[in-house]
Structures are given as structure tokens and as C-alpha cells.
Design a protein around this motif. Structure first.
Motif, PDB file in Angstrom:
ATOM      1  N   UNK A  92      48.944  -9.537 -19.798  1.00 37.35           N
ATOM      2  CA  UNK A  92      48.451 -10.497 -20.780  1.00 37.35           C
ATOM      3  C   UNK A  92      49.555 -10.924 -21.733  1.00 37.35           C
ATOM      4  N   UNK A  93      50.411 -10.000 -22.113  1.00 35.74           N
ATOM      5  CA  UNK A  93      51.496 -10.324 -23.052  1.00 35.74           C
ATOM      6  C   UNK A  93      52.389 -11.420 -22.488  1.00 35.74           C
ATOM      7  N   UNK A  94      52.779 -11.306 -21.219  1.00 37.04           N
ATOM      8  CA  UNK A  94      53.636 -12.327 -20.608  1.00 37.04           C
ATOM      9  C   UNK A  94      52.872 -13.636 -20.414  1.00 37.04           C
ATOM     10  N   UNK A  95      51.609 -13.541 -20.064  1.00 35.53           N
ATOM     11  CA  UNK A  95      50.825 -14.763 -19.904  1.00 35.53           C
ATOM     12  C   UNK A  95      50.699 -15.526 -21.213  1.00 35.53           C
ATOM     13  N   UNK A  96      50.480 -14.798 -22.287  1.00 34.31           N
ATOM     14  CA  UNK A  96      50.359 -15.444 -23.592  1.00 34.31           C
ATOM     15  C   UNK A  96      51.705 -16.016 -24.059  1.00 34.31           C
ATOM     16  N   UNK A  97      52.778 -15.272 -23.814  1.00 39.19           N
ATOM     17  CA  UNK A  97      54.092 -15.741 -24.265  1.00 39.19           C
ATOM     18  C   UNK A  97      54.542 -16.981 -23.504  1.00 39.19           C
ATOM     19  N   UNK A  98      54.224 -17.053 -22.219  1.00 37.56           N
ATOM     20  CA  UNK A  98      54.674 -18.171 -21.393  1.00 37.56           C
ATOM     21  C   UNK A  98      53.670 -19.313 -21.338  1.00 37.56           C
ATOM     22  N   UNK A  99      52.570 -19.192 -22.034  1.00 41.78           N
ATOM     23  CA  UNK A  99      51.565 -20.255 -22.015  1.00 41.78           C
ATOM     24  C   UNK A  99      51.844 -21.354 -23.022  1.00 41.78           C
ATOM     25  N   UNK A 100      52.913 -21.247 -23.754  1.00 36.17           N
ATOM     26  CA  UNK A 100      53.261 -22.231 -24.761  1.00 36.17           C
ATOM     27  C   UNK A 100      53.325 -21.596 -26.132  1.00 36.17           C
ATOM     28  N   UNK A 101      53.900 -22.340 -27.079  1.00 30.87           N
ATOM     29  CA  UNK A 101      54.013 -21.806 -28.427  1.00 30.87           C
ATOM     30  C   UNK A 101      55.448 -21.514 -28.801  1.00 30.87           C
ATOM     31  N   UNK A 102      55.633 -20.683 -29.796  1.00 29.79           N
ATOM     32  CA  UNK A 102      56.951 -20.454 -30.373  1.00 29.79           C
ATOM     33  C   UNK A 102      57.892 -19.767 -29.401  1.00 29.79           C
ATOM     34  N   UNK A 103      57.426 -18.744 -28.691  1.00 27.48           N
ATOM     35  CA  UNK A 103      58.306 -18.002 -27.794  1.00 27.48           C
ATOM     36  C   UNK A 103      58.736 -18.864 -26.617  1.00 27.48           C
ATOM     37  N   UNK A 104      57.814 -19.616 -26.039  1.00 23.50           N
ATOM     38  CA  UNK A 104      58.177 -20.492 -24.924  1.00 23.50           C
ATOM     39  C   UNK A 104      59.192 -21.541 -25.356  1.00 23.50           C
ATOM     40  N   UNK A 105      58.975 -22.129 -26.528  1.00 24.07           N
ATOM     41  CA  UNK A 105      59.919 -23.115 -27.032  1.00 24.07           C
ATOM     42  C   UNK A 105      61.276 -22.483 -27.307  1.00 24.07           C
ATOM     43  N   UNK A 106      61.288 -21.279 -27.861  1.00 19.89           N
ATOM     44  CA  UNK A 106      62.548 -20.602 -28.136  1.00 19.89           C
ATOM     45  C   UNK A 106      63.293 -20.266 -26.849  1.00 19.89           C
ATOM     46  N   UNK A 107      62.563 -19.874 -25.805  1.00 23.96           N
ATOM     47  CA  UNK A 107      63.203 -19.588 -24.522  1.00 23.96           C
ATOM     48  C   UNK A 107      63.843 -20.834 -23.935  1.00 23.96           C
ATOM     49  N   UNK A 108      63.163 -21.970 -24.030  1.00 30.22           N
ATOM     50  CA  UNK A 108      63.737 -23.225 -23.538  1.00 30.22           C
ATOM     51  C   UNK A 108      64.975 -23.615 -24.337  1.00 30.22           C
ATOM     52  N   UNK A 109      64.947 -23.376 -25.652  1.00 29.39           N
ATOM     53  CA  UNK A 109      66.125 -23.655 -26.482  1.00 29.39           C
ATOM     54  C   UNK A 109      67.299 -22.785 -26.044  1.00 29.39           C
ATOM     55  N   UNK A 110      67.048 -21.511 -25.809  1.00 33.60           N
ATOM     56  CA  UNK A 110      68.127 -20.611 -25.393  1.00 33.60           C
ATOM     57  C   UNK A 110      68.695 -21.015 -24.036  1.00 33.60           C
ATOM     58  N   UNK A 111      67.816 -21.403 -23.109  1.00 33.83           N
ATOM     59  CA  UNK A 111      68.293 -21.823 -21.792  1.00 33.83           C
ATOM     60  C   UNK A 111      69.155 -23.079 -21.904  1.00 33.83           C
ATOM     61  N   UNK A 112      68.693 -24.064 -22.688  1.00 37.39           N
ATOM     62  CA  UNK A 112      69.465 -25.294 -22.842  1.00 37.39           C
ATOM     63  C   UNK A 112      70.806 -25.062 -23.510  1.00 37.39           C
ATOM     64  N   UNK A 113      70.818 -24.290 -24.589  1.00 34.54           N
ATOM     65  CA  UNK A 113      72.075 -24.006 -25.291  1.00 34.54           C
ATOM     66  C   UNK A 113      73.023 -23.225 -24.382  1.00 34.54           C
ATOM     67  N   UNK A 114      72.498 -22.287 -23.603  1.00 35.25           N
ATOM     68  CA  UNK A 114      73.351 -21.502 -22.712  1.00 35.25           C
ATOM     69  C   UNK A 114      73.982 -22.366 -21.630  1.00 35.25           C
ATOM     70  N   UNK A 115      73.195 -23.248 -21.014  1.00 34.60           N
ATOM     71  CA  UNK A 115      73.731 -24.097 -19.949  1.00 34.60           C
ATOM     72  C   UNK A 115      74.766 -25.079 -20.483  1.00 34.60           C
ATOM     73  N   UNK A 116      74.413 -25.805 -21.533  1.00 32.48           N
ATOM     74  CA  UNK A 116      75.333 -26.810 -22.075  1.00 32.48           C
ATOM     75  C   UNK A 116      76.567 -26.137 -22.668  1.00 32.48           C
ATOM     76  N   UNK A 117      76.362 -25.071 -23.437  1.00 30.62           N
ATOM     77  CA  UNK A 117      77.490 -24.392 -24.055  1.00 30.62           C
ATOM     78  C   UNK A 117      78.434 -23.780 -23.041  1.00 30.62           C
ATOM     79  N   UNK A 118      77.893 -23.189 -21.977  1.00 23.79           N
ATOM     80  CA  UNK A 118      78.759 -22.583 -20.965  1.00 23.79           C
ATOM     81  C   UNK A 118      79.574 -23.637 -20.233  1.00 23.79           C
ATOM     82  N   UNK A 119      78.951 -24.758 -19.881  1.00 24.62           N
ATOM     83  CA  UNK A 119      79.696 -25.834 -19.218  1.00 24.62           C
ATOM     84  C   UNK A 119      80.799 -26.379 -20.118  1.00 24.62           C
ATOM     85  N   UNK A 120      80.488 -26.607 -21.376  1.00 28.55           N
ATOM     86  CA  UNK A 120      81.491 -27.125 -22.302  1.00 28.55           C
ATOM     87  C   UNK A 120      82.624 -26.125 -22.511  1.00 28.55           C
ATOM     88  N   UNK A 121      82.299 -24.874 -22.726  1.00 30.38           N
ATOM     89  CA  UNK A 121      83.319 -23.853 -22.954  1.00 30.38           C
ATOM     90  C   UNK A 121      84.203 -23.658 -21.732  1.00 30.38           C
TER      91      UNK A 121
END
Length: 323
Positions: A92-121
Motif C-alpha cells: 500500500x505504501x508504494x501504491x500510495x506514493x506512486x499514485x500521484x502527489x508530492x512524492x511522485x512529483x519529487x521523483x520526476x524532478x529528481x529523474x529529470x535533473x539527473x538526466x539533464x545534469x549528467x548529460x551536461x556535465x
């Protein structure tokens, strides 16, 4: 038999008899240093025991985190906190976290920053390292000295913050990438590896009419897959695990990456927005949510590291020794 033949036969006989016997029909090998001798069974058993204890010391905390994240509130209450032996399992914890909200948005932010930042660096680091590895490049010695100076001297936190603020990067995702985009250590490792590539190979490509960018893309980088993979992992792990820049330069809670949300969750001992109802009904435990967020933060690094592990020895040691 002539005198020369007799001398030759005597020399061969003496050479054979001087070799100490090791057994019937065999001769002893030259003595080896102690550290090159084959370890005894006791030594092998001791090494295996030490490695087993080290693995347990690393895996046991991870096991507790994973088991607690998939345990029900009842199981966590019965264990008095962290759960070591799974009894009642729920996702249930993973279902709730991945169903949307603050944690899901934060995970997407981390993925985007990691991909763009790694390519640039990686783009900047590879170009800089290749230019510094060519002895005939303009001002490469002075640029190298300036880069080395930044490893020992820095302006400090306050000037860096004022610079980011004056550039208008606060409350911007660029503030998570640009201040820490370049690592001089990684550039030096890449430079050392590039200097180990045969100069004749580069000269032959230049004679055929290839420019510097083509040489870098078609010759240098394919020969440097090991070190490029290792440095890419270093940058990716750095961006994924970074939290300090976000705590300094981001004021909008919706822009925070996953690591900052995890810190807030652990420090405040409360669930993210959207999970309060599940906790109030007793279906979900706040501790399970905290452990689930930790698993989400550790999972990408744990998955990617084994694929790059085989490149560590060749990539790091060769790049660090040469140049």
C-alpha cells in the motif's frame, strides 16, 4: 668427440644438476614472494568469513528497510518499530506514493535533473578533458593549473549563493545543475585516460582529414567506454543524491527533488500530502511510508551500479595512473 663438444656437454650436465629437484621427474620453481604464495585453507576460510560478515553488515540494514516498507501497521506495531521478519506484507505504501502527489512529483524532478545534469556535465567534462590531453592545445597548461587550483581553494558558500542569486537562478532547476556541474577530479581522470590513447592513431585520422570533434566522437570515445561509464555513474549518483543545493536555492515545495522530500518526511515524522487518510484509517503506517521513500531513493543506484562495476578497475586505475 671434439673439445668443443665435450665442453658443451659438460655445461649442459652442470646446468641440469644445479637445478634442485622437486619430485620424481620434476624440478622446483624459483622461489616466490610470500604475498604471491597460494593461501592455505585456513587463510581462504578467514577471507570468506570476513567477506560474509562485511556483506551481512551492508545487506542487513537494507533488508530491514525493505521489509518495514512492505509491512502492515499491525506488524510494525507488534515489532515495536522496524521489522526484521516479514509477517503481514502489503504494498500500500508504494501504491500510495506512486499514485500521484508530492512524492511522485519529487521523483520526476529528481529523474529529470539527473538526466539533464549528467548529460551536461559529461559533455563539458569530456570536451575539457580532451582539450587538456592534447599537448599542442592553446593554453592547456594554464587552464590545467587553474582547474587544479579550484580543488584546493574555493570562494565559499556565501559568495556562491550570492552569485546564483545575482544570475536569477533561485527557484529554478538550473540552480540544481550549474553550481555543481563540473568535477575537476572527474576531468583529470578523463584526461589521464585520453592521454593513454595512441597519438599515432589520432595523427592518422587527422591526416585522413578528420577534425577534432570527429576524432573525439569516432575514435577517442569508443576507446574510452570504460572511463566514460564510470564518470557517468559518478555524475548521475551525485545529481540523484544531491539535496543541499535544493535546500538553498528552492523555496517552492512543488519543485523539491526526492531527497529533500525524504529528509522532510524523516525529520517531521509525518506523511506527505495525500497519505494522511490512509494513515488515519490504520491501513498504512507512517514508518512504512518513510522506509518506502528510502527504497525509492536507493533503488536507481542499486540497479545501475552492477552494470558499471566491471568498468571500475580499467576506467579509474588507468585514468588515474597515466598523465
Amino acid at each position: 668427440m671434439t673439445a668443443v663438444q665435450e665442453a658443451t656437454a659438460a655445461h649442459r650436465t652442470a646446468a641440469v644438476t644445479d637445478r634442485p629437484p622437486r619430485g620424481p621427474g620434476r624440478w622446483a620453481a624459483p622461489p616466490r614472494p610470500v604475498w604471491e604464495e597460494k593461501p592455505s585453507r585456513a587463510g581462504l576460510a578467514a577471507k570468506g568469513l570476513v567477506l560474509l560478515l562485511a556483506c551481512l553488515a551492508i545487506l542487513f540494514p537494507l533488508w530491514i528497510v525493505v521489509v518495514t516498507s512492505i509491512s502492515t501497521r499491525k506488524a510494525i506495531d507488534e515489532a515495536g518499530g522496524l521489522v526484521m521478519i516479514p509477517t503481514d506484507i502489503t504494498f500500500v505504501a508504494y501504491q500510495e506514493l506512486l499514485s500521484g502527489g508530492q512524492v511522485t512529483r519529487a521523483a520526476l524532478v529528481s529523474i529529470g535533473v539527473t538526466l539533464v545534469g549528467t548529460l551536461f556535465s559529461m559533455a563539458v567534462s569530456v570536451l575539457c578533458a580532451y582539450g587538456l590531453s592534447r599537448s599542442g592545445s592553446l593554453g592547456h597548461r594554464w587552464i590545467l593549473m587553474l582547474l587544479l587550483a579550484t580543488m584546493f581553494f574555493s570562494a565559499g558558500l556565501i559568495p556562491t549563493y550570492l552569485l546564483v542569486q545575482s544570475l536569477g537562478l533561485t527557484d529554478s532547476y538550473l540552480a540544481l545543475i550549474l553550481p555543481s556541474a563540473i568535477s575537476v577530479f572527474n576531468i583529470l581522470v578523463l584526461r589521464g585516460f585520453f592521454m593513454g590513447i595512441s597519438q599515432e592513431l589520432i595523427d592518422s585520422a587527422r591526416i585522413d582529414g578528420a577534425g577534432d570533434l570527429r576524432i573525439l566522437w569516432q575514435i577517442v570515445l569508443p576507446l574510452s567506454r570504460a572511463v566514460v561509464a564510470v564518470i557517468t555513474l559518478f555524475y548521475a549518483v551525485g545529481y540523484w543524491s544531491a539535496w543541499f543545493n535544493a535546500s538553498l536555492y528552492l523555496n517552492d515545495q512543488d519543485m523539491l527533488p526526492l531527497q529533500n522530500v525524504m529528509i522532510q518526511l524523516v525529520q517531521k515524522q509525518e506523511a506527505p500530502v495525500g497519505l494522511g487518510q490512509a494513515i488515519k484509517t490504520g491501513e498504512l503506517s507512517g514508518l512504512a511510508v518513510q522506509m518506502a521513500v528510502m527504497v525509492m531513493a536507493l533503488l536507481p543506484v542499486a540497479v545501475l551500479s552492477p552494470f558499471v562495476q566491471r568498468h571500475f578497475k580499467k576506467g579509474m586505475l588507468t585514468g588515474a595512473v597515466k598523465g
